[in-house]
Design an enzyme around this catalytic site. Structure first.
Site, mmCIF file in Angstrom:
data_model
loop_
_atom_site.group_PDB
_atom_site.id
_atom_site.type_symbol
_atom_site.label_atom_id
_atom_site.label_comp_id
_atom_site.label_asym_id
_atom_site.label_seq_id
_atom_site.Cartn_x
_atom_site.Cartn_y
_atom_site.Cartn_z
ATOM 1 N N ALA A 1 58.166 23.535 24.466
ATOM 2 C CA ALA A 1 58.673 24.810 24.985
ATOM 3 C C ALA A 1 57.699 25.961 24.758
ATOM 4 O O ALA A 1 57.963 27.084 25.189
ATOM 5 C CB ALA A 1 60.021 25.135 24.335
ATOM 6 N N TRP B 1 65.560 23.183 16.248
ATOM 7 C CA TRP B 1 66.169 24.258 17.041
ATOM 8 C C TRP B 1 67.681 23.994 17.080
ATOM 9 O O TRP B 1 68.103 22.893 17.475
ATOM 10 C CB TRP B 1 65.570 24.238 18.449
ATOM 11 C CG TRP B 1 65.991 25.390 19.298
ATOM 12 C CD1 TRP B 1 65.960 26.714 18.963
ATOM 13 C CD2 TRP B 1 66.502 25.320 20.634
ATOM 14 N NE1 TRP B 1 66.419 27.474 20.009
ATOM 15 C CE2 TRP B 1 66.758 26.653 21.043
ATOM 16 C CE3 TRP B 1 66.768 24.278 21.527
ATOM 17 C CZ2 TRP B 1 67.259 26.953 22.304
ATOM 18 C CZ3 TRP B 1 67.258 24.585 22.777
ATOM 19 C CH2 TRP B 1 67.508 25.902 23.157
ATOM 20 N N ASP C 1 59.972 17.649 23.108
ATOM 21 C CA ASP C 1 60.436 18.957 23.588
ATOM 22 C C ASP C 1 59.242 19.901 23.471
ATOM 23 O O ASP C 1 58.791 20.193 22.369
ATOM 24 C CB ASP C 1 61.602 19.436 22.708
ATOM 25 C CG ASP C 1 62.126 20.817 23.128
ATOM 26 O OD1 ASP C 1 61.631 21.366 24.138
ATOM 27 O OD2 ASP C 1 63.026 21.340 22.447
ATOM 28 N N LYS D 1 58.586 30.664 27.998
ATOM 29 C CA LYS D 1 57.700 31.441 27.145
ATOM 30 C C LYS D 1 56.296 31.551 27.727
ATOM 31 O O LYS D 1 55.730 32.635 27.795
ATOM 32 C CB LYS D 1 57.608 30.833 25.743
ATOM 33 C CG LYS D 1 58.859 30.104 25.245
ATOM 34 C CD LYS D 1 60.019 31.011 25.019
ATOM 35 C CE LYS D 1 61.252 30.423 24.372
ATOM 36 N NZ LYS D 1 61.936 29.281 24.904
HETATM 37 C C1 HCI Z 1 64.677 30.694 20.287
HETATM 38 O O1 HCI Z 1 64.769 31.863 19.867
HETATM 39 O O2 HCI Z 1 64.753 29.712 19.529
HETATM 40 C C2 HCI Z 1 64.430 30.421 21.747
HETATM 41 C C3 HCI Z 1 65.235 31.263 22.653
HETATM 42 C C4 HCI Z 1 66.652 30.809 22.806
HETATM 43 C C5 HCI Z 1 67.543 30.977 21.779
HETATM 44 C C6 HCI Z 1 68.859 30.590 21.937
HETATM 45 C C7 HCI Z 1 69.275 30.043 23.128
HETATM 46 C C8 HCI Z 1 68.376 29.876 24.152
HETATM 47 C C9 HCI Z 1 67.068 30.260 24.000
#
Ligand code: HCI
Length: 394
Positions: free
Chosen positions: A210, A127, A208, A243
């Site tokens: 999420a 991420w 992590d 989520k």
């Molecule tokens: C994601 O789309 O990876 C999760 C949502 C997100 C994206 C960017 C910043 C915070 C949360």
């Protein structure tokens, strides 16, 4: 004062929200930011959360401060949700944090305070926000191979080989489930091998998590975390409710630490809270209070689990239908991995230029690395979407 400042680069995922909204084409497709959507493209408040909010509104008679750790009953419920019924809670502490990102930062600050020269190993890819969050806490980062873009599989042997070169005391950040951005995950047998390696080499797992409940199910998605917890003496966890409770903007998460004993857990917790104090003092209450009400009430919890399961099964159906459409339109099995991936994302393996063409020529929005949000796939437009994707291939 600000004349020497340069414009900061935008968050590439969040920037897609604005681009998509501004696109007037009626048949545009949003596969961008990781937000669950139903068949109508809506992200509703979950039934149990709405009911919990009603109860909160009726019963809450003060909004006075709760303290640096936020809602302590929420924290206990989150520790149980992640670590499971067999966990030794005497060695685990949890601090409510502003979302999963806040939890990541809180854990990162704890790591900096306990071992300032540690390197955090991130999966390649990971991420994108993992990097600035770790760096902001002053931690060094390196990456380990994770994903084979051609096959869509985990490069497990390469991953282990890289982690064998980490120095004792280093930290290994692992996606608990539903890997973001690839959708390729470790099997339970692989988690057990990772746990063995981390134990042997004195590496600290940093999980992590999420998307718990979006992959194989609520407990199955925590299996890797629990395998680690049963094996290693210490670990840290950042968990998000954005989520699986759909409370995105309310910012609900938890930073957790499992220490060697209760006394060390208390010290680690005190350091996390001291870091929170220096950043934002206390986390926002509302969303965490609603989550706590859901988790503590048998009926609401059962309803939440049922709705979460409906969401998970919808994403699985969409995966299968999309892989089928891609097979039909491309006349190949190139994209079959989409059906075996789990969670909210898959990475299709397109170039930035192909992603750009999909956006400009077809109104199809995905992240530049060709990550798609499975929940945004159009149930009734799979073949048209697959056709557009095939049309931009070389
Ligand atoms: C994601 O789309 O990876 C999760 C949502 C997100 C994206 C960017 C910043 C915070 C949360």
């Amino acid at each position: 004062m600000f004349e020497d400042l340069q414009q900061a680069p935008a968050d590439k995922i969040l920037a897609l929200i604005g681009l998509y909204r501004a696109d007037p084409r009626p048949d545009k497709v949003d596969l961008g930011v990781g937000v669950y959507k139903d068949r109508d493209g809506k992200t509703p408040v979950m039934r149990a959360v709405r009911e919990a909010e009603k109860r909160l509104l009726q019963s809450q008679d003060t909004k006075t401060y709760l303290g640096l750790a936020g809602d302590t009953a929420f924290n206990t419920a989150m520790a149980k949700l992640s670590f499971g019924p067999a966990a030794d809670l005497t060695r685990i502490r949890a601090a409510q944090a502003p979302g999963g990102s806040g939890a990541l930062r809180l854990v990162a600050e704890l790591l900096k305070r306990t071992r300032s020269d540690a390197t955090v190993w991130l999966s390649d890819p990971t991420w994108p926000n993992h990097l600035p969050v770790m760096r902001a806490a002053g931690l060094q980062i390196r990456d380990y191979p994770y994903f084979d873009a051609t096959s869509g599989a985990v490069r497990f042997d390469d991953m282990l080989a890289a982690l064998r070169t980490a120095k004792s005391g280093d930290v290994v950040l692992l996606h608990g489930c539903c890997h973001n951005p690839t959708g390729a995950n470790l099997s339970e047998a692989q988690w057990a091998e990772v746990a063995e390696l981390l134990l042997e080499r004195g590496l600290l797992p940093f999980v992590d998590i999420a998307y718990q409940g979006f992959g194989e199910g609520l407990d199955a998605d925590a299996a890797g975390l629990r395998i680690l917890a049963a094996k290693v003496p210490e670990m840290v966890v950042a968990s998000s409710c954005s989520k699986n409770f759909a409370v995105y903007r309310d910012r609900v998460g938890a930073a957790m630490v499992m220490a060697k004993d209760s006394a060390q857990a208390d010290v680690a917790m005190s350091q996390m809270l001291s870091a929170a104090r220096a950043m934002y003092s206390m986390p926002p209450d509302h969303g965490a209070a609603a989550v706590r009400i859901v988790l503590e009430d048998t009926t609401l919890r059962a309803d939440w689990e049922a709705e979460l399961e409906e969401m998970r099964l919808r994403m699985l159906r969409l995966r299968v239908a999309f892989a089928d459409a891609l097979r039909r339109q491309s006349n190949s099995d190139r994209f079959d991995f989409v059906a075996s991936h789990r969670g909210m994302f898959s990475r299709l393996g397109l170039s930035e230029a192909q992603v750009e063409r999909l956006r400009t020529e077809h109104g199809v929005y995905m992240v530049g690395d060709s990550r798609i949000n499975v929940a945004g796939l159009p149930e009734d437009g799979m073949d048209a979407l697959a056709k557009a994707i095939v049309s931009v291939l070389d």
